[in-house]
Design an enzyme around this catalytic site. Structure first.
Site, mmCIF file in Angstrom:
data_model
loop_
_atom_site.group_PDB
_atom_site.id
_atom_site.type_symbol
_atom_site.label_atom_id
_atom_site.label_comp_id
_atom_site.label_asym_id
_atom_site.label_seq_id
_atom_site.Cartn_x
_atom_site.Cartn_y
_atom_site.Cartn_z
ATOM 1 N N ARG A 62 19.694 0.538 -9.001
ATOM 2 C CA ARG A 62 19.765 1.202 -10.306
ATOM 3 C C ARG A 62 20.912 0.641 -11.148
ATOM 4 O O ARG A 62 21.494 1.328 -11.976
ATOM 5 C CB ARG A 62 19.914 2.711 -10.148
ATOM 6 C CG ARG A 62 21.129 3.183 -9.355
ATOM 7 C CD ARG A 62 21.251 4.692 -9.478
ATOM 8 N NE ARG A 62 22.318 5.217 -8.645
ATOM 9 C CZ ARG A 62 22.776 6.458 -8.726
ATOM 10 N NH1 ARG A 62 22.252 7.288 -9.613
ATOM 11 N NH2 ARG A 62 23.731 6.884 -7.938
ATOM 12 N N ASP A 64 28.171 -1.449 1.939
ATOM 13 C CA ASP A 64 27.782 -1.901 0.600
ATOM 14 C C ASP A 64 28.647 -1.267 -0.485
ATOM 15 O O ASP A 64 28.479 -1.578 -1.664
ATOM 16 C CB ASP A 64 26.299 -1.606 0.333
ATOM 17 C CG ASP A 64 25.964 -0.129 0.471
ATOM 18 O OD1 ASP A 64 26.193 0.430 1.559
ATOM 19 O OD2 ASP A 64 25.489 0.469 -0.509
#
Length: 480
Positions: free
Chosen positions: A93, A256
């Site tokens: 996103r 991440d």
């Protein structure tokens, strides 16, 4: 376009090619209502002269900046999420919008997004961001910067006019797109993806990119992977130490969510500590306390282990990676000592004396919190009251927590603190230290700031809070 001479685009990631990112387009939002623009940050990259309409065109509609990369790039990466490996990650996103040079430092900075629409890595998600989530990131990044934590900066927040459904907050809720300014978005998970596909050639290429772009002083190192890893270990230790000194709980320390340049970013379920509680968690779904306040150093070390496992594929001497990893503990302890001394705004008296003061401070925080069942002493007021050490003793004892500091549990701390000279005592002349309370961001206040936005579209309380945080940043004068 009214850019200044300080504006210098420099697209360094895009030339790496299609193995590392995918060209994408931003969503076509129904509305673009400017809610926040960080003109102080914009001035460092020569974009402060944009009109609001131009700002919206670039950070709401994502028209390319002059001379910047022509297309947004969704970066590819994998990662461990709560210690479970996920090979289906990537920018789901968000995207890398542009790279620019920072005036004065010449650092390469990324303009990257959150909530800008679906990408090939969205995994059936809508690619959007809630307006409340954007507001929370502005607050977290702002206070962390004020407290001396290396962090991304919220650059822009634009409301986008969509009603979003979310399972963890009242829905439908308002939507937004956030742009952040950060030193890098090269994650530990970037290397994990390349190792997953056994692409030693691409790992080597990424090592070269990181060294040449972010750590040029390592360019001539005989073993670049190990030299890079040593730098990442040091920076990660420093970041975690700064979180601990700030009483900050990131909440989701997946691989991440950690970058090689050692900056904090991507603020989801964050919290600041009410008091000294090592078991305090930020994420409601962290049932085991994996990423609790006291376990953040462990999380940083574990994530570094995963990065080292990737670099094994390209390092000519694996013993060097092991040695670098084993230096994390000492690097963290040194960084925590330095961070705590900086937060108390006193001058170092040498490692041994500093450690004794730091230990006394943590003990005082713990004991002070327990005196009245956790209500007596909050984390941030303690550092605010004793900022400058003995130079603030009268201010601390005459303040709202003065009676607490007279308690015997603070005797050792006060005795040790008295032996330290204040660092830059002129900072105490700032009007901020004439107040009785510091700027905090406990969850109750965050919710209170959201309520007028949600119910009456009233942004005045949030803007006032951001002004006070900026005043605190200026007063504290903490480096990052």
């Amino acid at each position: 376009m009214p850019v200044s001479a300080r504006y210098r685009p420099d697209s360094r990631f895009a030339p790496l090619g299609s193995e590392f990112a995918d060209p994408v387009a931003a969503a076509d939002f129904p509305e673009t209502i400017l809610r926040f623009r960080n003109d102080r940050a914009a001035a460092t990259i020569g974009l402060e002269g944009l009109t609001d309409a131009e700002w919206i065109a670039h950070f709401g509609r994502f028209a390319s900046l002059p001379g910047a990369q022509p297309s947004p790039l969704a970066m590819r990466y994998h990662g461990h999420q709560f210690r479970s490996y996920n090979p289906e990650l990537g920018d789901g996103r968000g995207f890398l919008f542009a790279q620019v040079r920072e005036a004065g430092t010449d650092r390469l900075l990324d303009l990257a997004t959150k909530g800008s629409g679906q990408t090939p890595w969205s995994r059936h998600g809508d690619g959007r961001l809630t307006l409340k989530g954007g507001m929370r990131e502005i607050l977290a990044a702002g206070l962390l910067e004020a407290l001396g934590v290396p962090t991304s900066r919220a650059f822009s927040l634009i409301e986008t006019g969509e009603a979003l459904t979310r399972g963890d907050e009242p829905s439908p809720t308002r939507s937004a797109v956030l742009t952040r300014l950060s030193h890098s978005h090269i994650r530990f998970g970037t290397f994990q993806r390349l190792a997953y596909f056994e692409r030693a050639d691409l790992i080597s290429a990424m090592v070269d990119h990181v060294v040449e772009t972010y750590f040029p002083h390592l360019a001539n190192a005989p073993d670049r992977p190990t030299a890079m890893f040593e730098e990442v270990v040091t920076r990660t230790a420093r970041l975690v130490a700064r979180w601990m000194a700030a009483g900050f709980v990131h909440g989701v320390l997946n691989t991440d969510n950690m970058v090689v340049t050692g900056e904090s970013f991507d603020y989801g379920p964050w919290r600041f500590l009410p008091g000294n509680d090592p078991n305090f968690t930020a994420a409601y779904f962290d049932h085991s306390g994996l990423y609790s306040f006291g376990r953040q150093p462990e999380a940083g070390f574990w994530n570094l282990q995963q990065l080292a496992a990737c670099l094994v594929l390209v390092s000519p001497d694996q013993s060097g990676l092991i040695a670098a990893l084993n230096r994390f503990s000492d690097a963290y302890k040194d960084s925590l000592r330095e961070a705590m001394i900086a937060r108390l705004a006193v001058r170092s008296q040498g490692a041994e004396a500093d450690v004794e003061l730091v230990n006394a401070a943590f003990k005082a925080l713990a004991e002070g919190t327990r005196i009245a069942g956790g209500e007596a002493l909050r984390w941030e007021p303690f550092f605010f009251d004793w900022f400058g050490g003995e130079a603030s003793e009268r201010r601390a004892l005459e303040g709202p927590r003065g009676a607490l500091y007279e308690d015997g549990v603070f005797a050792d701390f006060r005795s040790r603190l008295a032996a330290f000279e204040p660092d830059r005592p002129e900072r105490l002349e700032n009007p901020v230290f004439g107040r009785s309370q510091p700027e905090e961001l406990l969850i109750e206040e965050v919710e209170a700031l959201w309520t007028p936005i949600d119910q009456a579209d009233d942004w005045a309380p949030l803007n006032a809070k951001l002004s006070r945080i900026e005043a605190a940043r200026s007063a504290y004068g903490l480096d990052h």
